[in-house]
Scaffold this active site. Structure first.
Site, PDB file in Angstrom:
ATOM      1  CB  ILE A 114      -0.937   0.011   1.225  1.00  0.00           C
ATOM      2  CG1 ILE A 114      -1.827  -1.231   1.222  1.00  0.00           C
ATOM      3  CG2 ILE A 114      -1.780   1.288   1.222  1.00  0.00           C
ATOM      4  CD1 ILE A 114      -2.740  -1.356   2.438  1.00  0.00           C
ATOM      5  N   PRO A 115       1.171   1.799  -1.170  1.00  0.00           N
ATOM      6  CG  PRO A 115       1.016   2.568  -3.366  1.00  0.00           C
ATOM      7  CD  PRO A 115       0.392   1.609  -2.383  1.00  0.00           C
ATOM      8  CB  CYS A 116       2.056   5.292   2.725  1.00  0.00           C
ATOM      9  SG  CYS A 116       3.235   4.209   3.533  1.00  0.00           S
ATOM     10  CG  HIS A 117       6.685   4.395  -1.355  1.00  0.00           C
ATOM     11  ND1 HIS A 117       5.953   3.229  -1.195  1.00  0.00           N
ATOM     12  CD2 HIS A 117       7.048   4.433  -2.655  1.00  0.00           C
ATOM     13  CE1 HIS A 117       5.890   2.595  -2.357  1.00  0.00           C
ATOM     14  NE2 HIS A 117       6.545   3.314  -3.254  1.00  0.00           N
TER      15      HIS A 117
END
Length: 161
Positions: free
Chosen positions: A124-127
């Protein structure tokens, strides 16, 4: 009773813990400890597949994850995490853009807190969420890892164009 398993892998980013709750991945974290006493240490076929996909991603050979994810959180957090999953590989958006996408344009801080509570980082690409001024801000794994992940994606995307 649903069995929960967790396993620790060594990666380019250091130790990564991947956990399974039932038929889904429930946690991916940059640490080398099992989340709680509720989890058994063990590599299941699903955890193995998640680690395989993660290693492919870190090698620049995978852009999307196909394992089933089930993060635990509030309804708002889950809305934010769904928006994060829709951010295309190799691109970034601001906290404000995510807030608008969840229907609450003034919720930038709440979006930041949801990012902070993301239990399945990278998948889950919070970056991919950055400050409105384009600066890298906040990341559970540290800003140097956030920068590394974004560089990896940018380089792969550029080489595919």
């Amino acid at each position: 009773m649903i069995m929960k398993y967790a396993y620790i892998y060594e990666t380019k980013l250091g130790k990564v813990m991947i956990a399974q709750d039932g038929d889904s991945i429930s946690k991916l974290d940059l640490r080398d400890e099992i989340p709680t006493d509720d989890y058994l240490l063990g590599e299941t076929p699903l955890i193995h597949e998640a680690s395989k996909q993660l290693l492919e991603y870190l090698d620049g050979k995978r852009e999307q994850f196909t394992v089933k994810l089930r993060p635990e959180g509030t309804d708002f957090q889950k809305k934010v995490w769904e928006v994060l999953k829709s951010i295309p590989y190799g691109t970034t958006v601001s906290y404000g853009e995510v807030a608008k996408a969840v229907g609450n344009p003034k919720a930038c801080r709440a979006v930041g807190m949801a990012n902070n509570k993301n239990p399945i980082m990278i998948m889950i690409p919070c970056h991919r969420v950055i400050g409105a001024n384009g600066k890298l801000v906040g990341y559970g794994g540290g800003l140097e890892i956030k920068e590394w992940l974004l560089s990896l994606e940018k380089e792969r995307k550029a080489s595919n164009e």
